[in-house]
Design a protein around this motif. Structure first.
Motif, PDB file in Angstrom:
ATOM      1  N   THR A   5       0.789  -1.109  -0.144  1.00 41.92           N
ATOM      2  CA  THR A   5      -0.004   0.054   0.026  1.00 41.92           C
ATOM      3  C   THR A   5       0.842   1.301   0.041  1.00 41.92           C
ATOM      4  O   THR A   5       1.843   1.296   0.820  1.00 41.92           O
ATOM      5  N   VAL A   6       0.472   2.057  -1.069  1.00 38.25           N
ATOM      6  CA  VAL A   6       1.293   3.490  -0.807  1.00 38.25           C
ATOM      7  C   VAL A   6       0.121   4.648  -0.337  1.00 38.25           C
ATOM      8  O   VAL A   6      -0.745   4.562  -0.966  1.00 38.25           O
ATOM      9  N   LEU A   7       1.022   5.336   0.353  1.00 38.96           N
ATOM     10  CA  LEU A   7       0.302   6.702   0.715  1.00 38.96           C
ATOM     11  C   LEU A   7       0.518   7.603  -0.159  1.00 38.96           C
ATOM     12  O   LEU A   7       1.644   7.976  -0.551  1.00 38.96           O
ATOM     13  N   LEU A   8      -0.464   8.428  -0.855  1.00 38.88           N
ATOM     14  CA  LEU A   8      -0.223   9.405  -1.773  1.00 38.88           C
ATOM     15  C   LEU A   8      -0.592  10.633  -1.270  1.00 38.88           C
ATOM     16  O   LEU A   8      -1.819  10.756  -0.803  1.00 38.88           O
ATOM     17  N   VAL A   9       0.109  11.643  -1.153  1.00 40.01           N
ATOM     18  CA  VAL A   9      -0.299  13.063  -0.712  1.00 40.01           C
ATOM     19  C   VAL A   9      -0.115  13.754  -1.924  1.00 40.01           C
ATOM     20  O   VAL A   9       0.893  14.300  -2.091  1.00 40.01           O
ATOM     21  N   GLU A  10      -1.344  14.314  -2.390  1.00 40.60           N
ATOM     22  CA  GLU A  10      -1.171  15.171  -3.579  1.00 40.60           C
ATOM     23  C   GLU A  10      -2.466  16.014  -3.789  1.00 40.60           C
ATOM     24  O   GLU A  10      -3.455  15.339  -3.850  1.00 40.60           O
ATOM     25  N   ASP A  11      -2.451  17.192  -3.723  1.00 43.84           N
ATOM     26  CA  ASP A  11      -3.666  18.243  -3.841  1.00 43.84           C
ATOM     27  C   ASP A  11      -4.115  18.282  -5.294  1.00 43.84           C
ATOM     28  O   ASP A  11      -5.350  18.720  -5.235  1.00 43.84           O
ATOM     29  N   ASP A  12      -3.424  18.175  -6.385  1.00 47.81           N
ATOM     30  CA  ASP A  12      -3.894  18.409  -7.666  1.00 47.81           C
ATOM     31  C   ASP A  12      -4.644  17.294  -8.105  1.00 47.81           C
ATOM     32  O   ASP A  12      -4.234  16.295  -8.165  1.00 47.81           O
ATOM     33  N   GLU A  13      -5.885  17.518  -8.500  1.00 43.53           N
ATOM     34  CA  GLU A  13      -6.866  16.468  -8.765  1.00 43.53           C
ATOM     35  C   GLU A  13      -6.281  15.415  -9.944  1.00 43.53           C
ATOM     36  O   GLU A  13      -6.456  14.507  -9.986  1.00 43.53           O
ATOM     37  N   GLY A  36      -2.581  18.284   3.860  1.00 43.50           N
ATOM     38  CA  GLY A  36      -1.756  18.079   4.782  1.00 43.50           C
ATOM     39  C   GLY A  36      -2.226  17.474   6.101  1.00 43.50           C
ATOM     40  O   GLY A  36      -1.749  17.013   7.001  1.00 43.50           O
ATOM     41  N   GLN A  37      -3.439  18.247   6.222  1.00 48.67           N
ATOM     42  CA  GLN A  37      -4.178  17.828   7.425  1.00 48.67           C
ATOM     43  C   GLN A  37      -4.574  16.371   7.653  1.00 48.67           C
ATOM     44  O   GLN A  37      -4.524  15.743   8.645  1.00 48.67           O
ATOM     45  N   GLN A  38      -5.449  15.900   6.653  1.00 43.81           N
ATOM     46  CA  GLN A  38      -5.788  14.634   6.227  1.00 43.81           C
ATOM     47  C   GLN A  38      -4.512  13.732   6.417  1.00 43.81           C
ATOM     48  O   GLN A  38      -4.626  12.674   7.200  1.00 43.81           O
ATOM     49  N   ALA A  39      -3.588  13.991   6.034  1.00 49.10           N
ATOM     50  CA  ALA A  39      -2.242  13.346   5.810  1.00 49.10           C
ATOM     51  C   ALA A  39      -1.594  13.355   7.277  1.00 49.10           C
ATOM     52  O   ALA A  39      -1.116  12.216   8.010  1.00 49.10           O
ATOM     53  N   GLN A  40      -1.674  14.317   8.049  1.00 48.69           N
ATOM     54  CA  GLN A  40      -1.083  14.356   9.480  1.00 48.69           C
ATOM     55  C   GLN A  40      -1.895  13.508  10.296  1.00 48.69           C
ATOM     56  O   GLN A  40      -1.244  12.576  10.941  1.00 48.69           O
ATOM     57  N   LEU A  58       1.212  21.905  -0.363  1.00 51.29           N
ATOM     58  CA  LEU A  58      -0.075  21.032   0.164  1.00 51.29           C
ATOM     59  C   LEU A  58      -1.032  22.158   1.004  1.00 51.29           C
ATOM     60  O   LEU A  58      -0.290  23.022   1.724  1.00 51.29           O
ATOM     61  N   PRO A  59      -2.321  22.096   0.875  1.00 48.73           N
ATOM     62  CA  PRO A  59      -2.917  22.853   1.778  1.00 48.73           C
ATOM     63  C   PRO A  59      -2.676  22.619   3.175  1.00 48.73           C
ATOM     64  O   PRO A  59      -2.448  21.177   3.644  1.00 48.73           O
ATOM     65  N   PHE A  60      -2.916  23.469   4.200  1.00 45.62           N
ATOM     66  CA  PHE A  60      -2.677  23.262   5.530  1.00 45.62           C
ATOM     67  C   PHE A  60      -1.502  22.970   6.043  1.00 45.62           C
ATOM     68  O   PHE A  60      -0.764  23.612   6.860  1.00 45.62           O
ATOM     69  N   PHE A  61      -0.945  21.655   6.020  1.00 44.00           N
ATOM     70  CA  PHE A  61       0.709  21.510   6.498  1.00 44.00           C
ATOM     71  C   PHE A  61       1.514  21.131   5.069  1.00 44.00           C
ATOM     72  O   PHE A  61       1.047  20.381   4.290  1.00 44.00           O
ATOM     73  N   ASP A  62       2.698  21.658   4.800  1.00 44.34           N
ATOM     74  CA  ASP A  62       3.077  21.311   3.592  1.00 44.34           C
ATOM     75  C   ASP A  62       4.013  19.982   3.809  1.00 44.34           C
ATOM     76  O   ASP A  62       4.173  19.559   4.988  1.00 44.34           O
ATOM     77  N   GLY A  63       4.628  19.580   2.830  1.00 43.71           N
ATOM     78  CA  GLY A  63       5.453  18.077   2.519  1.00 43.71           C
ATOM     79  C   GLY A  63       6.394  18.135   3.786  1.00 43.71           C
ATOM     80  O   GLY A  63       6.728  17.061   4.161  1.00 43.71           O
ATOM     81  N   LEU A  64       7.350  19.070   3.760  1.00 49.38           N
ATOM     82  CA  LEU A  64       8.265  18.917   4.759  1.00 49.38           C
ATOM     83  C   LEU A  64       7.976  18.743   6.249  1.00 49.38           C
ATOM     84  O   LEU A  64       8.548  18.011   6.885  1.00 49.38           O
ATOM     85  N   PHE A  65       6.889  19.549   6.591  1.00 44.11           N
ATOM     86  CA  PHE A  65       6.261  19.186   7.715  1.00 44.11           C
ATOM     87  C   PHE A  65       6.054  17.754   8.150  1.00 44.11           C
ATOM     88  O   PHE A  65       6.206  17.172   9.111  1.00 44.11           O
ATOM     89  N   LEU A  66       5.210  17.403   7.108  1.00 44.52           N
ATOM     90  CA  LEU A  66       4.709  15.774   7.062  1.00 44.52           C
ATOM     91  C   LEU A  66       5.871  14.822   6.981  1.00 44.52           C
ATOM     92  O   LEU A  66       5.738  13.814   7.581  1.00 44.52           O
ATOM     93  N   LEU A  67       6.787  14.842   6.271  1.00 48.58           N
ATOM     94  CA  LEU A  67       7.875  14.421   6.155  1.00 48.58           C
ATOM     95  C   LEU A  67       8.737  14.154   7.730  1.00 48.58           C
ATOM     96  O   LEU A  67       9.235  13.031   7.833  1.00 48.58           O
TER      97      LEU A  67
END
Length: 126
Positions: A5-13, A36-40, A58-67
């Motif tokens: 399973t791959v977690l994909l975090v991408e806001d562009d439809e 970013g909020q859903q991902a968090q 990403l909206p809410f939290f950026d990818g570096l925060f999530l990383l």
């Protein structure tokens, strides 16, 4: 071993739909989150993933925060993270790698290259 399973975090439809298609075609299950909020919330839930494909902007939290969040969670600390973003500056790439990204791919990308990089990252897990 079961389906990976791959977690994909991408806001562009459009990019997200393309990535889901590519990843499913390659045999992965995909959990697609668009901000970013859903991902968090998902990262903090302790779910298990084979890899993460993460945009930086990403909206809410950026990818570096999530990383950083991923790297600080015991359940996900060793999960390979592939950054897939349009940010192509040397500083952006260096910072993402310093914070724990396993690979970095700039949009627009070639689907065969994405597939090969992800296969390599997941294969290193054993």
């Amino acid at each position: 071993m079961g389906v990976k399973t791959v977690l994909l975090v991408e806001d562009d439809e459009l990019i997200g739909k393309l990535l889901v298609f590519i990843l499913q075609r390659d045999g992965y299950q995909v959990e697609w989150l668009k901000d970013g909020q859903q991902a968090q919330e998902l990262v903090l839930s302790g779910r298990d993933f084979s890899a993460v494909v993460l945009d930086l902007m990403l909206p809410f939290f950026d990818g570096l925060f999530l990383l950083e969040l991923i790297r600080n969670q015991a359940a996900m600390a060793s999960v390979p993270v592939l950054i897939l973003t349009s940010k192509m500056g040397e500083e952006d790439i260096a910072l993402a790698l310093k914070k724990g990204a396993d690979d970095y791919l700039v949009k627009p990308f070639q689907p065969p290259e994405l597939s090969a990089r992800l296969r390599r990252l997941i294969g290193k897990q054993g």
